[in-house]
Enzyme design. Sequence first.
Site, mmCIF file in Angstrom:
data_model
loop_
_atom_site.group_PDB
_atom_site.id
_atom_site.type_symbol
_atom_site.label_atom_id
_atom_site.label_comp_id
_atom_site.label_asym_id
_atom_site.label_seq_id
_atom_site.Cartn_x
_atom_site.Cartn_y
_atom_site.Cartn_z
ATOM 1 N N SER A 105 0.823 -1.202 0.000
ATOM 2 C CA SER A 105 0.000 0.000 0.000
ATOM 3 C C SER A 105 0.859 1.255 0.000
ATOM 4 O O SER A 105 1.644 1.474 -0.918
ATOM 5 C CB SER A 105 -0.960 -0.042 1.190
ATOM 6 O OG SER A 105 -1.912 0.984 1.112
ATOM 7 N N ASP B 253 -0.890 1.201 -4.658
ATOM 8 C CA ASP B 253 -1.886 0.219 -5.113
ATOM 9 C C ASP B 253 -3.223 0.879 -5.441
ATOM 10 O O ASP B 253 -4.204 0.197 -5.741
ATOM 11 C CB ASP B 253 -2.058 -0.919 -4.108
ATOM 12 C CG ASP B 253 -2.533 -0.449 -2.741
ATOM 13 O OD1 ASP B 253 -2.527 0.767 -2.484
ATOM 14 O OD2 ASP B 253 -2.907 -1.297 -1.911
#
Length: 576
Positions: free
Chosen positions: A144, A305
């Site tokens: 992330s 992401d």
Amino acid sequence: MNYLEEYKKWCESPEFDEETKKELLAIKDKQEEIEDRFYKELEFGTAGLRGIIGAGTNRMNQYTVGKATQGLANYIIEQGTEEKGVAISYDSRKMSKEFSMQTALILCANGIKAYLFENLRPVPELSFAVRELGCTAGVMITASHNPPKYNGYKVYWEDGAQIVSPRDKDIIAKVRAVEKFTDIKQISKEEAVQKGLLNIVGTEMDDKYLNVLKNAILNPEIMKEQGKKLKVVYTPLHGTGNTITERLLKELGLENVYVVPEQSEPDGNFPTVDYPNPEDPKAFQLALELAKKVEADVVLATDPDADRLGIFAKDKKTGEYMTYTGNMSALLIAEYRISQMKEKGILPDNGMLITTIVSSNLAKAIAKHYHLDCPEVLTGFKNIGAVMKKAEEEKDKTYVFGYEESYGCLIGDYARDKDGIAAVMALCEAACYYQSKNKTLWDAMNDIYEKYGYYKEAQPSIFREGPQGAQEIKDMMTKMRNTYIEKVGKYKVLTFKDVENDIVKDMRTGEISKTGLPQSNVLYYELEEDSWCCIRPSGTEPKIKLYMGVKGNSEQDANKKLEELKEAMLKIVNGD
């Protein structure tokens, strides 16, 4: 086995390759680093498996990824759903491509079909693909918004949401049961393809996903008309976002989309940012420089992401670019979409706006105004997904909007994770709509505050690295849990919630009730004047996270209250 014995095993056992042994032998005199690499195994937190890339049980590497995948495979086989297959995607981080192929081939070696994206794709498209392909599970290789040295492994289930309790615990038990790395099954790519087990997913999934997003637009004609004038700067921060974002905006009629050139290409080194996180204003430096040059109205950034979105919007009165928190940007989208749905007569009577216990109380005010249910869940979008799944099964509620303060929201039920791509689209649509009313997004945000009150939030953190830090964080939580706190700053505590022990205590009456939430190491304090604070250890980073919010009668009043509350809460947690 203690950490030194584990280290020695990794250095000597034929289970491990020479490159791994070489990396570990190079740190033989670094006791602290050896301990950090081996004092524990990586565990699933709020966002799955996540850690620093490198050799060791507490690191992301081919062995820990292999063990996680074999455990997942064993669980899927036990469920009898191997025929449905697993969708796999990855982001731009170091080793992401390699880990994704490794994951696919281990699943194939276990007789489980793998649907591997041909190239990197965003998290929301993976969540969508799990549902679209009818898979039993999904895996996203990503860390992330973490710093460049991290990578991670998010596991999704058939509803497209990240795994929740008890499934997460059952899967981790299967992972732990894989005692030897030699138990991880192997197959070549050629054999997996030949057996029809390895399937490559191409641009056809992009088309399906983007069509769903485009169908969610509420005012397409206004977007086309105003899209000729609106100027948008966008950066994917070297991640997956621009695999589809620029295409989407242009197809919707935005003619002035400027992608930050230095950050447009995927790069796991993230050379232009220290921290590829749209929550950090420093990540916007290049985007803001470009915005000033082209006189942009809106500046947007997604994380690697592409499930999180950060935003700056121009205040035309001052010419300054104003930053939005995750609460602000998501609730701006919510107010725009819900008000338009109501105006068009398509807002469901049984609608719900799902939020989390650490998100702004402004969400409850908006939900109340539009007569929507407002379920509160624990942090982590998977918990929002769980409420969506229950509503889908019981057919008693209709999902309208869901968000968490960590810069993530979802505008429809096509997926079960936060969607930064859809949030970019929704904010651009809102910007076009308000522009047609001679307003900016900043004007729209201030209109929301005037309508509902000036809600402001803060999220300070206390970092504690390594095994000693982990113990300090644990001790802090224990101390807070066992300390009777009547006031935080000038605010009386009205209600205290200990989610781990499922206790809600009314501090005025002494009455005890249950939280109704899954067990989690979270403490929550409801305060006077619509204020609140909450603490929990991070599931993915070495820190204790504090959340808090206030309501003021002006921006100045709210900012003053928030600063006082933050100072008071930090003193209590630090034991000052």
